[in-house]
Scaffold this motif. Sequence first.
Motif, short mmCIF file in Angstrom:
data_model
loop_
_atom_site.label_atom_id
_atom_site.label_comp_id
_atom_site.label_asym_id
_atom_site.label_seq_id
_atom_site.Cartn_x
_atom_site.Cartn_y
_atom_site.Cartn_z
N GLN A 196 0.84 -1.19 0.00
CA GLN A 196 0.00 0.00 0.00
C GLN A 196 0.88 1.25 0.00
OE1 GLN A 196 -2.09 -0.57 3.67
NE2 GLN A 196 -3.60 -1.99 2.80
N TRP A 197 0.48 2.23 -0.80
CA TRP A 197 1.11 3.54 -0.80
C TRP A 197 0.20 4.51 -0.06
CZ3 TRP A 197 2.09 0.01 -4.46
CH2 TRP A 197 3.36 -0.04 -5.05
N TRP A 198 0.70 5.13 1.00
CA TRP A 198 -0.08 6.07 1.80
C TRP A 198 0.52 7.46 1.70
CZ3 TRP A 198 -4.56 4.78 4.33
CH2 TRP A 198 -4.82 3.41 4.49
N ALA A 199 -0.35 8.46 1.58
CA ALA A 199 0.07 9.86 1.62
C ALA A 199 -0.55 10.51 2.85
CB ALA A 199 -0.36 10.59 0.36
N ILE A 200 0.22 11.33 3.53
CA ILE A 200 -0.27 12.02 4.73
C ILE A 200 -0.34 13.51 4.42
CG2 ILE A 200 0.15 12.53 7.16
CD1 ILE A 200 1.86 9.54 5.66
N ASP A 201 -1.55 14.07 4.49
CA ASP A 201 -1.72 15.48 4.13
C ASP A 201 -1.29 16.38 5.29
OD1 ASP A 201 -3.82 15.76 5.98
OD2 ASP A 201 -5.37 15.36 4.50
N PRO A 202 -1.24 17.70 5.08
CA PRO A 202 -0.78 18.61 6.14
C PRO A 202 -1.60 18.55 7.41
CG PRO A 202 -0.74 19.71 4.01
CD PRO A 202 -1.43 18.40 3.79
N ASP A 203 -2.86 18.06 7.33
CA ASP A 203 -3.69 17.93 8.53
C ASP A 203 -3.53 16.57 9.20
OD1 ASP A 203 -4.84 20.48 8.35
OD2 ASP A 203 -6.27 19.78 6.85
N GLY A 204 -2.62 15.75 8.67
CA GLY A 204 -2.35 14.45 9.29
C GLY A 204 -3.25 13.33 8.81
N ARG A 205 -4.11 13.58 7.84
CA ARG A 205 -4.99 12.52 7.33
C ARG A 205 -4.22 11.61 6.39
NH1 ARG A 205 -8.30 16.97 7.66
NH2 ARG A 205 -10.06 16.71 9.07
N MET A 206 -4.55 10.32 6.46
CA MET A 206 -3.88 9.32 5.64
C MET A 206 -4.76 8.95 4.45
SD MET A 206 -2.31 6.83 8.62
CE MET A 206 -1.48 5.78 7.41
N HIS A 207 -4.14 8.83 3.28
CA HIS A 207 -4.85 8.53 2.04
C HIS A 207 -4.18 7.34 1.37
CE1 HIS A 207 -6.69 12.68 2.09
NE2 HIS A 207 -5.59 12.89 2.81
N LEU A 208 -4.89 6.22 1.24
CA LEU A 208 -4.38 5.07 0.50
C LEU A 208 -4.59 5.37 -0.98
CD1 LEU A 208 -3.30 2.20 0.20
CD2 LEU A 208 -5.63 1.35 0.55
N TYR A 209 -3.51 5.73 -1.69
CA TYR A 209 -3.67 6.20 -3.06
C TYR A 209 -3.20 5.21 -4.12
CZ TYR A 209 1.36 7.48 -3.04
OH TYR A 209 2.73 7.48 -2.98
N ARG A 210 -2.52 4.15 -3.70
CA ARG A 210 -2.10 3.12 -4.65
C ARG A 210 -1.97 1.80 -3.90
NH1 ARG A 210 2.88 4.88 -6.29
NH2 ARG A 210 1.92 6.35 -7.76
N GLU A 211 -2.26 0.69 -4.60
CA GLU A 211 -2.22 -0.61 -3.93
C GLU A 211 -1.90 -1.73 -4.90
OE1 GLU A 211 -5.00 -3.26 -0.92
OE2 GLU A 211 -5.98 -1.78 -2.22
N LEU A 212 -1.00 -2.62 -4.47
CA LEU A 212 -0.80 -3.91 -5.12
C LEU A 212 -1.46 -4.96 -4.22
CD1 LEU A 212 2.96 -3.89 -6.24
CD2 LEU A 212 0.93 -3.41 -7.62
N TYR A 213 -2.22 -5.86 -4.83
CA TYR A 213 -2.92 -6.90 -4.07
C TYR A 213 -2.95 -8.12 -4.99
CZ TYR A 213 -6.54 -8.62 -0.76
OH TYR A 213 -7.25 -9.32 0.19
N MET A 214 -1.93 -8.98 -4.87
CA MET A 214 -1.73 -9.99 -5.90
C MET A 214 -1.16 -11.28 -5.33
SD MET A 214 -2.06 -10.61 -9.17
CE MET A 214 -2.51 -8.94 -9.65
N THR A 215 -1.61 -12.41 -5.84
CA THR A 215 -1.08 -13.73 -5.46
C THR A 215 -0.16 -14.27 -6.56
OG1 THR A 215 -2.96 -14.86 -6.48
CG2 THR A 215 -3.16 -14.28 -4.15
N LYS A 216 0.57 -15.34 -6.21
CA LYS A 216 1.35 -16.15 -7.15
C LYS A 216 2.45 -15.37 -7.88
CE LYS A 216 -1.48 -19.43 -6.04
NZ LYS A 216 -2.44 -20.01 -6.96
N ARG A 217 3.02 -14.37 -7.21
CA ARG A 217 4.17 -13.66 -7.75
C ARG A 217 5.25 -13.59 -6.67
NH1 ARG A 217 1.40 -8.55 -11.00
NH2 ARG A 217 0.34 -9.80 -12.60
N THR A 218 6.49 -13.69 -7.10
CA THR A 218 7.59 -13.68 -6.15
C THR A 218 7.84 -12.28 -5.62
OG1 THR A 218 9.28 -13.30 -7.83
CG2 THR A 218 8.66 -15.60 -7.39
N VAL A 219 8.52 -12.22 -4.49
CA VAL A 219 8.86 -10.93 -3.90
C VAL A 219 9.75 -10.13 -4.84
CG1 VAL A 219 10.04 -9.81 -1.97
CG2 VAL A 219 8.58 -11.80 -1.55
N LYS A 220 10.63 -10.81 -5.55
CA LYS A 220 11.52 -10.12 -6.49
C LYS A 220 10.71 -9.43 -7.59
CE LYS A 220 15.54 -10.76 -9.46
NZ LYS A 220 16.56 -11.74 -9.98
N VAL A 221 9.72 -10.12 -8.12
CA VAL A 221 8.86 -9.52 -9.15
C VAL A 221 8.11 -8.33 -8.59
CG1 VAL A 221 6.85 -9.91 -10.63
CG2 VAL A 221 8.65 -11.65 -10.49
#
Length: 448
Positions: free
Chosen positions: A272-297
């Motif tokens: 998960q990629w999280w951005a924290i705005d100047p007011d301290g709010r967290m925003h999940l703005y990008r996500e990988l959610y995947m099976t059957k792939r190696t950590v290197k990939v």
Amino acid sequence: MTFIAETAEAPQFRGGAQHLWESKHHEVMLSGPYETGKTFATLSKLHALLCVFPRSRALMVRKTYKSIVNSAVVTYEQKILPVPPSHRRCPVRKFGGEKPEFYRYPNGSRLIVGGMDSPDKFLSAEYDFIYINQAEELRLDDWEKLVGRATGRAGNAPYTQVFGDCNPDAPTHWIKQRAQLRVLESRHEDNPRLYDAEQCRWTAQGEQTIAILDGLTGLRYKRGRKGLWVAAEGQVYEYDPVAHDKAPFVVPPAWRRLRAIDFGYTNPFVCQWWAIDPDGRMHLYRELYMTKRTVKVHAELIKKLSLGESIEATVADHDAEDRATLSENGIETIAADKRIKVGIEKVEERLKTAGDGKPRLYLVEDALYERDEELKANYKPVSTAEEFPGYIYPLAGDGKPVKELPVDLDNHGMDAMRYAVMYVDGKGNEPATASQIVSRAAIEKIFG
């Protein structure tokens, strides 16, 4: 690109799908569990209306443009607009290439494609018919905006209609509460691909599909197999898409950014990629959610997606070998604070509405980079957002939740989210120590 469509004669539908075809009610919804043929039935009706009423205008829409292109548009092109060489009766032309903007019928009818993440592109026009795919994803305000675009002013058909398909949700959902909306129910026995009505038995495909659906648990079984509009018993977080989902936006360069990782191979690997705005709010703005792939990939893709971004830290699960693999491939990590109860309390605090009427944690719509089709085929969550309803506490004999530790199932995004929140709000916001960072010495010790 040109598609050769069949005639507008209605296929043989049963149950709720048949009632949908017959209905001229202004607002109508086809609801039901997974795999009852809802989308095929609604798209078939949409296509028939466009064929029957010349110069009619229709809209096909979903919560986001990306989601409609990857779902209903595929069904429309592959199953509603077949291209057998022997049929040249109704050529439908596609405009916009791989990202379709509209389809034009030979009788002058037109089908616009859109997402509610960019409503300005289509909400200025009037339509005879509007079809909404996965309508449970929409807010009531979205639905009412669409209804306001089909009031009869287009004037190319004897009646106007706003119709859609949906999966069951909570009984308090606006779909179940809206008096003007006629909700029709579909069942697996209504789908001829799954059930032979003449023989009164499941088809081979039906036996396979029902076996998978019978293997679902908890809320997904009740909604996806039984078609029940029920709330989750013992749901851990009070997650409300209306309050906690946010339209896509460009993250300002000055905002803090961090990544959170939960390892997996058979189970999903989540980054998960999280951005924290100047007011301290967290925003999940990008996500990988995947099976059957190696950590290197995964590491190579994470670096590619993070180009040009200043990542403050990457907090990760404690698997030493997987963390070492990330380090070997250029991604240094910090060991996550994995305390579950404390972490849940921190997430709960952020989900609550603050003094300004806003929560302190958001999930950006369309954050998912790529959908895992195998997870989708097995009716598993394909993103962090989809985990919320099934993330529950175990129930005691009296049916009340035991609020100790949640059920350890389909919680990989929940874990990564907790790691991120603990980094921002817990001790994890202190500078990383040497023991927390996987060093080259650790890599050499593991890999030799």
